[in-house]
Design an enzyme around this catalytic site. Sequence first.
Site, PDB file in Angstrom:
ATOM      1  N   ASN A  63      -2.377  -4.885   8.640  1.00 39.66           N
ATOM      2  CA  ASN A  63      -1.978  -4.823   7.229  1.00 39.66           C
ATOM      3  C   ASN A  63      -3.159  -4.929   6.263  1.00 39.66           C
ATOM      4  O   ASN A  63      -3.248  -4.175   5.299  1.00 39.66           O
ATOM      5  CB  ASN A  63      -0.964  -5.934   6.922  1.00 39.66           C
ATOM      6  CG  ASN A  63      -0.557  -5.933   5.464  1.00 39.66           C
ATOM      7  OD1 ASN A  63      -0.024  -4.941   4.969  1.00 39.66           O
ATOM      8  ND2 ASN A  63      -0.834  -7.020   4.755  1.00 39.66           N
ATOM      9  N   GLU A 118       7.034 -11.984   4.346  1.00 36.30           N
ATOM     10  CA  GLU A 118       6.786 -10.572   4.700  1.00 36.30           C
ATOM     11  C   GLU A 118       8.114  -9.841   4.919  1.00 36.30           C
ATOM     12  O   GLU A 118       8.254  -8.661   4.606  1.00 36.30           O
ATOM     13  CB  GLU A 118       5.925 -10.459   5.957  1.00 36.30           C
ATOM     14  CG  GLU A 118       4.542 -11.079   5.830  1.00 36.30           C
ATOM     15  CD  GLU A 118       3.778 -10.585   4.623  1.00 36.30           C
ATOM     16  OE1 GLU A 118       3.730  -9.376   4.392  1.00 36.30           O
ATOM     17  OE2 GLU A 118       3.229 -11.433   3.888  1.00 36.30           O
ATOM     18  N   TRP A 176       9.265  -8.823   1.618  1.00 32.35           N
ATOM     19  CA  TRP A 176       8.598  -7.589   1.156  1.00 32.35           C
ATOM     20  C   TRP A 176       9.330  -6.367   1.704  1.00 32.35           C
ATOM     21  O   TRP A 176       9.506  -5.364   1.026  1.00 32.35           O
ATOM     22  CB  TRP A 176       7.139  -7.540   1.645  1.00 32.35           C
ATOM     23  CG  TRP A 176       6.153  -8.189   0.729  1.00 32.35           C
ATOM     24  CD1 TRP A 176       5.489  -9.365   0.957  1.00 32.35           C
ATOM     25  CD2 TRP A 176       5.700  -7.714  -0.554  1.00 32.35           C
ATOM     26  NE1 TRP A 176       4.654  -9.635  -0.106  1.00 32.35           N
ATOM     27  CE2 TRP A 176       4.761  -8.638  -1.042  1.00 32.35           C
ATOM     28  CE3 TRP A 176       6.002  -6.593  -1.326  1.00 32.35           C
ATOM     29  CZ2 TRP A 176       4.121  -8.483  -2.266  1.00 32.35           C
ATOM     30  CZ3 TRP A 176       5.361  -6.440  -2.559  1.00 32.35           C
ATOM     31  CH2 TRP A 176       4.433  -7.376  -3.014  1.00 32.35           C
ATOM     32  N   TRP A 235       1.418   2.174  -0.281  1.00 29.00           N
ATOM     33  CA  TRP A 235       0.493   3.122  -0.911  1.00 29.00           C
ATOM     34  C   TRP A 235       0.505   2.979  -2.431  1.00 29.00           C
ATOM     35  O   TRP A 235      -0.539   2.989  -3.073  1.00 29.00           O
ATOM     36  CB  TRP A 235       0.815   4.567  -0.487  1.00 29.00           C
ATOM     37  CG  TRP A 235       0.077   4.861   0.783  1.00 29.00           C
ATOM     38  CD1 TRP A 235       0.563   4.771   2.049  1.00 29.00           C
ATOM     39  CD2 TRP A 235      -1.309   5.203   0.904  1.00 29.00           C
ATOM     40  NE1 TRP A 235      -0.428   5.044   2.954  1.00 29.00           N
ATOM     41  CE2 TRP A 235      -1.585   5.321   2.293  1.00 29.00           C
ATOM     42  CE3 TRP A 235      -2.337   5.433  -0.003  1.00 29.00           C
ATOM     43  CZ2 TRP A 235      -2.857   5.642   2.772  1.00 29.00           C
ATOM     44  CZ3 TRP A 235      -3.611   5.768   0.478  1.00 29.00           C
ATOM     45  CH2 TRP A 235      -3.852   5.866   1.843  1.00 29.00           C
ATOM     46  N   TRP A 263      -6.424  13.306  -9.937  1.00 29.92           N
ATOM     47  CA  TRP A 263      -6.948  13.089  -8.584  1.00 29.92           C
ATOM     48  C   TRP A 263      -7.937  14.177  -8.220  1.00 29.92           C
ATOM     49  O   TRP A 263      -7.773  15.338  -8.609  1.00 29.92           O
ATOM     50  CB  TRP A 263      -5.791  13.069  -7.572  1.00 29.92           C
ATOM     51  CG  TRP A 263      -4.751  12.027  -7.875  1.00 29.92           C
ATOM     52  CD1 TRP A 263      -3.491  12.246  -8.327  1.00 29.92           C
ATOM     53  CD2 TRP A 263      -4.898  10.610  -7.765  1.00 29.92           C
ATOM     54  NE1 TRP A 263      -2.830  11.044  -8.507  1.00 29.92           N
ATOM     55  CE2 TRP A 263      -3.673  10.020  -8.168  1.00 29.92           C
ATOM     56  CE3 TRP A 263      -5.936   9.761  -7.374  1.00 29.92           C
ATOM     57  CZ2 TRP A 263      -3.455   8.637  -8.190  1.00 29.92           C
ATOM     58  CZ3 TRP A 263      -5.719   8.383  -7.388  1.00 29.92           C
ATOM     59  CH2 TRP A 263      -4.495   7.842  -7.800  1.00 29.92           C
ATOM     60  N   TRP A 300      -2.898   9.418  -3.670  1.00 34.64           N
ATOM     61  CA  TRP A 300      -2.290   8.508  -2.688  1.00 34.64           C
ATOM     62  C   TRP A 300      -1.265   9.223  -1.812  1.00 34.64           C
ATOM     63  O   TRP A 300      -1.031   8.833  -0.675  1.00 34.64           O
ATOM     64  CB  TRP A 300      -1.652   7.303  -3.396  1.00 34.64           C
ATOM     65  CG  TRP A 300      -0.591   7.659  -4.424  1.00 34.64           C
ATOM     66  CD1 TRP A 300      -0.799   7.927  -5.735  1.00 34.64           C
ATOM     67  CD2 TRP A 300       0.821   7.791  -4.209  1.00 34.64           C
ATOM     68  NE1 TRP A 300       0.392   8.224  -6.364  1.00 34.64           N
ATOM     69  CE2 TRP A 300       1.395   8.140  -5.454  1.00 34.64           C
ATOM     70  CE3 TRP A 300       1.648   7.648  -3.101  1.00 34.64           C
ATOM     71  CZ2 TRP A 300       2.774   8.353  -5.611  1.00 34.64           C
ATOM     72  CZ3 TRP A 300       3.008   7.861  -3.263  1.00 34.64           C
ATOM     73  CH2 TRP A 300       3.557   8.207  -4.492  1.00 34.64           C
TER      74      TRP A 300
HETATM   75  C1  LIG Z   1      -0.790   1.442   2.610  1.00 36.87           C
HETATM   76  C2  LIG Z   1       0.247   0.707   3.436  1.00 36.87           C
HETATM   77  C3  LIG Z   1       1.107   1.420   4.260  1.00 36.87           C
HETATM   78  C4  LIG Z   1       2.074   0.756   5.036  1.00 36.87           C
HETATM   79  N1  LIG Z   1       2.922   1.494   5.827  1.00 36.87           N
HETATM   80  C5  LIG Z   1       3.882   0.864   6.560  1.00 36.87           C
HETATM   81  C6  LIG Z   1       4.776   1.609   7.370  1.00 36.87           C
HETATM   82  O1  LIG Z   1       4.771   2.845   7.420  1.00 36.87           O
HETATM   83  N2  LIG Z   1       5.666   0.903   8.135  1.00 36.87           N
HETATM   84  C7  LIG Z   1       5.746  -0.463   8.088  1.00 36.87           C
HETATM   85  O2  LIG Z   1       6.589  -1.049   8.795  1.00 36.87           O
HETATM   86  N3  LIG Z   1       4.932  -1.186   7.283  1.00 36.87           N
HETATM   87  C8  LIG Z   1       3.997  -0.570   6.541  1.00 36.87           C
HETATM   88  N4  LIG Z   1       3.145  -1.311   5.757  1.00 36.87           N
HETATM   89  C9  LIG Z   1       3.345  -2.775   5.653  1.00 36.87           C
HETATM   90  C10 LIG Z   1       2.557  -3.621   6.670  1.00 36.87           C
HETATM   91  O3  LIG Z   1       1.210  -3.237   6.689  1.00 36.87           O
HETATM   92  C11 LIG Z   1       3.108  -3.534   8.090  1.00 36.87           C
HETATM   93  O4  LIG Z   1       4.505  -3.768   8.065  1.00 36.87           O
HETATM   94  C12 LIG Z   1       2.478  -4.579   9.002  1.00 36.87           C
HETATM   95  O5  LIG Z   1       1.085  -4.392   9.063  1.00 36.87           O
HETATM   96  C13 LIG Z   1       3.079  -4.461  10.395  1.00 36.87           C
HETATM   97  O6  LIG Z   1       2.476  -5.365  11.276  1.00 36.87           O
HETATM   98  P1  LIG Z   1       3.294  -6.594  11.862  1.00 36.87           P
HETATM   99  O7  LIG Z   1       4.562  -6.130  12.447  1.00 36.87           O
HETATM  100  O8  LIG Z   1       2.359  -7.352  12.746  1.00 36.87           O
HETATM  101  O9  LIG Z   1       3.619  -7.413  10.547  1.00 36.87           O
HETATM  102  P2  LIG Z   1       3.883  -8.960  10.265  1.00 36.87           P
HETATM  103  O10 LIG Z   1       2.776  -9.434   9.406  1.00 36.87           O
HETATM  104  O11 LIG Z   1       4.162  -9.718  11.488  1.00 36.87           O
HETATM  105  O12 LIG Z   1       5.197  -8.894   9.336  1.00 36.87           O
HETATM  106  C14 LIG Z   1       6.518  -8.875   9.896  1.00 36.87           C
HETATM  107  C15 LIG Z   1       7.288  -7.674   9.417  1.00 36.87           C
HETATM  108  O13 LIG Z   1       7.477  -7.737   8.005  1.00 36.87           O
HETATM  109  C16 LIG Z   1       7.448  -6.416   7.469  1.00 36.87           C
HETATM  110  N5  LIG Z   1       6.334  -6.312   6.529  1.00 36.87           N
HETATM  111  C17 LIG Z   1       5.166  -6.983   6.585  1.00 36.87           C
HETATM  112  N6  LIG Z   1       4.393  -6.670   5.521  1.00 36.87           N
HETATM  113  C18 LIG Z   1       5.090  -5.785   4.798  1.00 36.87           C
HETATM  114  C19 LIG Z   1       4.828  -5.085   3.586  1.00 36.87           C
HETATM  115  N7  LIG Z   1       3.693  -5.248   2.884  1.00 36.87           N
HETATM  116  N8  LIG Z   1       5.766  -4.218   3.138  1.00 36.87           N
HETATM  117  C20 LIG Z   1       6.921  -4.046   3.800  1.00 36.87           C
HETATM  118  N9  LIG Z   1       7.229  -4.677   4.950  1.00 36.87           N
HETATM  119  C21 LIG Z   1       6.323  -5.541   5.442  1.00 36.87           C
HETATM  120  C22 LIG Z   1       7.251  -5.460   8.625  1.00 36.87           C
HETATM  121  O14 LIG Z   1       8.521  -4.992   9.048  1.00 36.87           O
HETATM  122  C23 LIG Z   1       6.610  -6.346   9.677  1.00 36.87           C
HETATM  123  O15 LIG Z   1       6.822  -5.906  10.999  1.00 36.87           O
HETATM  124  C24 LIG Z   1       2.173  -0.662   4.967  1.00 36.87           C
HETATM  125  C25 LIG Z   1       1.300  -1.371   4.137  1.00 36.87           C
HETATM  126  C26 LIG Z   1       0.348  -0.699   3.388  1.00 36.87           C
HETATM  127  C27 LIG Z   1      -0.593  -1.491   2.507  1.00 36.87           C
END
Ligand SMILES: Cc1cc2nc3c(=O)[nH]c(=O)nc-3n(C[C@H](O)[C@H](O)[C@H](O)COP(=O)(O)OP(=O)(O)OC[C@H]3O[C@@H](n4cnc5c(N)ncnc54)[C@H](O)[C@@H]3O)c2cc1C
Length: 464
Positions: free
Chosen positions: A342, A275, A278, A383, A307, A360
């Site tokens: 997520n 993650e 990512w 998105w 859209w 979107w």
């Molecule tokens: C439509 C959509 C919008 C999103 N908007 C944001 C946003 O504005 N800010 C944001 O930080 N994340 C965003 N995410 C990614 C992800 O959903 C969140 O980072 C995650 O849910 C945060 O929860 P966590 O800290 O418990 O993550 P964990 O699962 O514990 O992951 C650890 C860290 O990894 C990073 N991470 C995890 N998944 C992703 C991912 N898919 N893309 C990029 N980084 C990731 C984050 O910094 C996160 O805190 C988005 C995902 C989607 C599908």
Amino acid sequence: MTTLVWFREDLRLEDHPALHASAQSGKVVAVFLVAARQWASHDLGIHHAGFLGSNLTALAHDLGALGIPLEIVSAPRFRDAPQALFALAQTHGANAVAANEEYPLNERVRDSQVANYLRDRGIRFQLHSGSTILGPGQVLTGTGEPYTVFTPFRRRWTSHLDTNAVRPLPAPDSQGPPVVNALDTAALGLTETPISTQWPAGAAAAAQALAAFTHAAIRRYDRDRDIPSITGTSRLSPYLAQGVLSPRQCLHAALDANQGRLSGGEPGIETWISELVWRDFYRHVIALFPHVSRGEAFRPEADRVPWRNDPAELDAWQSGRTGYPLVDAAMRQLANTGWMHNRLRMVTAMFLTKHLLIDWRLGERHFMSHLVDADFPANNGGWQWSASTGTDAAPYFRVFNPITQAERFDPSGDFVRHYVPELAHTSAAATLAPWRHGVTGYPHPIVDHAFARTRALETYRKAR
Ligand SMILES: Cc1cc2nc3c(=O)[nH]c(=O)nc-3n(C[C@H](O)[C@H](O)[C@H](O)COP(=O)(O)OP(=O)(O)OC[C@H]3O[C@@H](n4cnc5c(N)ncnc54)[C@H](O)[C@@H]3O)c2cc1C
């Protein structure tokens, strides 16, 4: 030698390359510019601002303990930054300004204007790489091209780190007796909100949350991360988004828990590291494909999707009244907590773009303005993935069925019951599809899944 260290999305003392390098070469004065009008045009909302105010207060205290003064100045637009920094440099007799890089286009334009303006006046501007584990340009294909697909990016990222380990930098040494850095968050427009205060602010709180997660829950992350009714993920995103915690600190803690292994070892830890990759990946995309920062789809052909303009359906989605309980519970989680799980970000984003065929970009804006963890690269990437317009996008014919998603990830209905009080006393089966169980007082689905799926596939196919 005095350097102004300009804090932006890196509100911490540890693992702050610009601060570390500047403190080693002389005296440091910390600076933060409040760009209220610019942030509003980037759709950043009040919860993000409130959390920023609290984190700045904590940063002011931490800097003060090391004898480092913090100047907080209003520079409403990015174009005001060059003059504001020059004035501060003159006040403090600084001959350099240093910052960690930010990658979206407006931020990069601002930084190059700052660099030119200061250079013309005899002041150096130095940028350091501090918001990623590996910066854009460090992970390229064999032919030197940027990756546009995640899995090979991750492979390259891992092999790079296998041979070039990174370690977080320590906080700088004290530069003198403590100073008091007072700030008035209300006057700066950074007032706490009931939602922003749900996240304890500051680097110490962030470090504690990271330690607690990497001590225990990380080991179950691969199994628990898709279940929204439990705390199966780290919930560190607000800290990472504002840089209260660095991604290298996160990686370091994960490696410590995994006997130093980037891949292999505990499956939960390996999955969590992925993650973090990512996160780096979407920063690479933003840095290396500037059209994405201009609101364009990563894939040009995706901008041909016609859209639908349907304010009533957009409103139903935003306010959690689509009639699909998992979608509605998720949208209410966002409204009530400033955060969304997520799995549900994907479900709700696909619902807006595929079931409702609504642009979107409207969903992206709604998320930016409501999320405490609002982060342009991750939000845009998420998105565009969900709408099948992005780099590593889900194929356009993948349309999550919100009922099947609920069966798989909230089979007991616990998550739905928590956020949708109308369904608080219904059976698990009724939380999946209330209209099939005679539940009254809850909206009927605004669109039929089978109809919406066919409409989305036809529309996307034609657009391609
Ligand atoms: C439509 C959509 C919008 C999103 N908007 C944001 C946003 O504005 N800010 C944001 O930080 N994340 C965003 N995410 C990614 C992800 O959903 C969140 O980072 C995650 O849910 C945060 O929860 P966590 O800290 O418990 O993550 P964990 O699962 O514990 O992951 C650890 C860290 O990894 C990073 N991470 C995890 N998944 C992703 C991912 N898919 N893309 C990029 N980084 C990731 C984050 O910094 C996160 O805190 C988005 C995902 C989607 C599908």
